[in-house]
Design an enzyme around this catalytic site. Sequence first.
Site, PDB file in Angstrom:
ATOM      1  CG  HIS A 120      -1.748  -0.828   1.249  1.00 56.14           C
ATOM      2  ND1 HIS A 120      -3.429  -0.920   0.661  1.00 56.14           N
ATOM      3  CD2 HIS A 120      -2.049  -2.577   1.654  1.00 56.14           C
ATOM      4  CE1 HIS A 120      -3.802  -1.893   0.618  1.00 56.14           C
ATOM      5  NE2 HIS A 120      -3.231  -2.704   1.125  1.00 56.14           N
ATOM      6  CE1 TYR A 169       0.840  -4.810   7.464  1.00 55.42           C
ATOM      7  CE2 TYR A 169      -1.183  -2.224   8.237  1.00 55.42           C
ATOM      8  CZ  TYR A 169      -0.483  -3.965   7.801  1.00 55.42           C
ATOM      9  OH  TYR A 169      -1.019  -4.569   6.694  1.00 55.42           O
TER      10      TYR A 169
HETATM   11  C1  HEM Z   1       0.216 -11.613   6.457  1.00 58.00           C
HETATM   12  C2  HEM Z   1      -0.634 -10.470   6.487  1.00 58.00           C
HETATM   13  C3  HEM Z   1      -0.591  -8.671   5.867  1.00 58.00           C
HETATM   14  C4  HEM Z   1       0.934  -8.897   6.145  1.00 58.00           C
HETATM   15  C5  HEM Z   1       2.230  -9.783   5.399  1.00 58.00           C
HETATM   16  C6  HEM Z   1       0.626  -7.083   5.435  1.00 58.00           C
HETATM   17  C7  HEM Z   1       1.732  -6.226   4.790  1.00 58.00           C
HETATM   18  C8  HEM Z   1       1.673  -4.903   4.903  1.00 58.00           C
HETATM   19  C9  HEM Z   1       2.945  -4.042   5.087  1.00 58.00           C
HETATM   20  C10 HEM Z   1       4.381  -4.350   4.922  1.00 58.00           C
HETATM   21  C11 HEM Z   1       2.445  -3.247   5.499  1.00 58.00           C
HETATM   22  C12 HEM Z   1       3.027  -1.406   4.847  1.00 58.00           C
HETATM   23  C13 HEM Z   1       2.864  -1.182   6.632  1.00 58.00           C
HETATM   24  C14 HEM Z   1       3.892   0.330   7.000  1.00 58.00           C
HETATM   25  O1  HEM Z   1       5.073   0.430   6.473  1.00 58.00           O
HETATM   26  O2  HEM Z   1       2.951   1.662   7.507  1.00 58.00           O
HETATM   27  C15 HEM Z   1       0.548  -2.675   5.183  1.00 58.00           C
HETATM   28  C16 HEM Z   1      -0.352  -1.964   5.609  1.00 58.00           C
HETATM   29  C17 HEM Z   1      -1.770  -1.879   5.075  1.00 58.00           C
HETATM   30  N1  HEM Z   1      -1.997  -2.952   4.542  1.00 58.00           N
HETATM   31 FE1  HEM Z   1      -1.199  -4.875   4.577  1.00 58.00          FE
HETATM   32  N2  HEM Z   1      -0.771  -6.904   5.974  1.00 58.00           N
HETATM   33  C18 HEM Z   1      -0.882  -8.324   5.253  1.00 58.00           C
HETATM   34  C19 HEM Z   1      -2.410  -8.050   5.374  1.00 58.00           C
HETATM   35  C20 HEM Z   1      -3.639  -7.547   5.023  1.00 58.00           C
HETATM   36  C21 HEM Z   1      -4.647  -7.405   5.765  1.00 58.00           C
HETATM   37  C22 HEM Z   1      -5.477  -8.706   5.983  1.00 58.00           C
HETATM   38  C23 HEM Z   1      -5.649  -5.560   5.012  1.00 58.00           C
HETATM   39  C24 HEM Z   1      -7.139  -5.674   4.678  1.00 58.00           C
HETATM   40  C25 HEM Z   1      -7.381  -5.561   5.949  1.00 58.00           C
HETATM   41  C26 HEM Z   1      -4.333  -5.155   4.501  1.00 58.00           C
HETATM   42  C27 HEM Z   1      -4.197  -3.677   4.232  1.00 58.00           C
HETATM   43  C28 HEM Z   1      -3.287  -3.143   4.236  1.00 58.00           C
HETATM   44  C29 HEM Z   1      -3.635  -1.468   4.361  1.00 58.00           C
HETATM   45  C30 HEM Z   1      -4.585  -0.664   3.754  1.00 58.00           C
HETATM   46  C31 HEM Z   1      -2.036  -0.980   4.175  1.00 58.00           C
HETATM   47  C32 HEM Z   1      -1.962   0.815   4.414  1.00 58.00           C
HETATM   48  C33 HEM Z   1      -2.138   1.482   5.812  1.00 58.00           C
HETATM   49  C34 HEM Z   1      -2.036   2.241   6.400  1.00 58.00           C
HETATM   50  O3  HEM Z   1      -1.992   3.526   4.787  1.00 58.00           O
HETATM   51  O4  HEM Z   1      -0.590   2.719   6.409  1.00 58.00           O
HETATM   52  N3  HEM Z   1      -3.255  -6.278   4.753  1.00 58.00           N
HETATM   53  N4  HEM Z   1       0.731  -4.174   4.869  1.00 58.00           N
END
Ligand code: HEM
Length: 317
Positions: free
Chosen positions: A40, A306
């Site tokens: 994202h 995260y």
């Molecule tokens: C094993 C499961 C998951 C992993 C490893 C993962 C990994 C990540 C990582 C590394 C980031 C960046 C975090 C940062 O630097 O602040 C991120 C952001 C994000 N993820 Fe995931 N994610 C997972 C599951 C999910 C799920 C289930 C959703 C939906 C409900 C999701 C929605 C998002 C969203 C919307 C962001 C952006 C957050 C923001 O705007 O700060 N992710 N994810």
Amino acid sequence: MRDSSSPGSMPAAENNGLAAEAVDAIEGLSGVHPGYRRAHARGICCRAVFRPNGLAAAFTTAAHLQEQESAAVVRFSGSSTDPALADLLSPAKGIAVQFSLPDGGTTSLVGATLPVFFARTPESFIDIVRTAHKAREGNLGPLELIKEITTHFSESKESFLSLNKLKPPASYAESHYYCIHVYIFVDAQGKKHPVKFEWVPDAGVRNLSLTDARQQPDRYLEDELELRLKAEPVVFQLNVIFGKDGDPTSDPTKAWPEDRRQIEIGRLYLTEVITEPEELLMDPAAVTEGIELSDDPILHFRRTAYGESFHRRRGEQ
Ligand code: HEM
């Protein structure tokens, strides 16, 4: 209380091995884009106010879900790991909401336009992302890639089926977002209630035809939101869905039956686009008193993944 806005509170080292593997695997998809979130990557932040309607108070003591309004920061994003990718090319969109709590802490909810996730455990998440990486190197198209993954990982079927049905959204403000995991509300008597959260747009859901979407500029969703907010606030209802005995709480790849009781517990009013606050980290496991995490291993793992992404991107700024 856990405070997701305070980077010092993030468990950089806790379960770091697997989290580092997951973030390495994600980086394998489009390389490292210094300073950006590893997933994202591109997003837009807004100032907001959350106004609870009091209906959640019978089920949880969480301070932000009683009757007092709270300030919030909202970040919309495209799901891609590549910040330069056009909006049209990252079909799933995200919303992350960080609520300010009366005691000075924060708590967050993170959702996406898909009702279920594609992996049941951190290990299968890593395997699936690596498979996607290999398939890309083999120049598979999007549909072949989905086939390749769902053939090897049957748990991903429901999620990829939903992904396949997604149409390009007309607006971040006209999309429905699912927080996917189960959380546990704890009421004043200590009774526990499994719930899921959803953000439902007041403006309704609207999509573009592919022909129209192809004519939009690369960042049409950000442009549209900025324009819209200059004219009026954007409003989302926060709905909770109550699980029944036997509904899965540990498996984010499984939806609950559609007839489950659902109530609106408040509204989020977005007022203006803002520059992203420094050191913003939206941790979906940053719950507060009155809300507990379910036994979903992905939900617990996201905290460390995260944190890992946060520490990498912060070091690059
Ligand atoms: C094993 C499961 C998951 C992993 C490893 C993962 C990994 C990540 C990582 C590394 C980031 C960046 C975090 C940062 O630097 O602040 C991120 C952001 C994000 N993820 Fe995931 N994610 C997972 C599951 C999910 C799920 C289930 C959703 C939906 C409900 C999701 C929605 C998002 C969203 C919307 C962001 C952006 C957050 C923001 O705007 O700060 N992710 N994810």
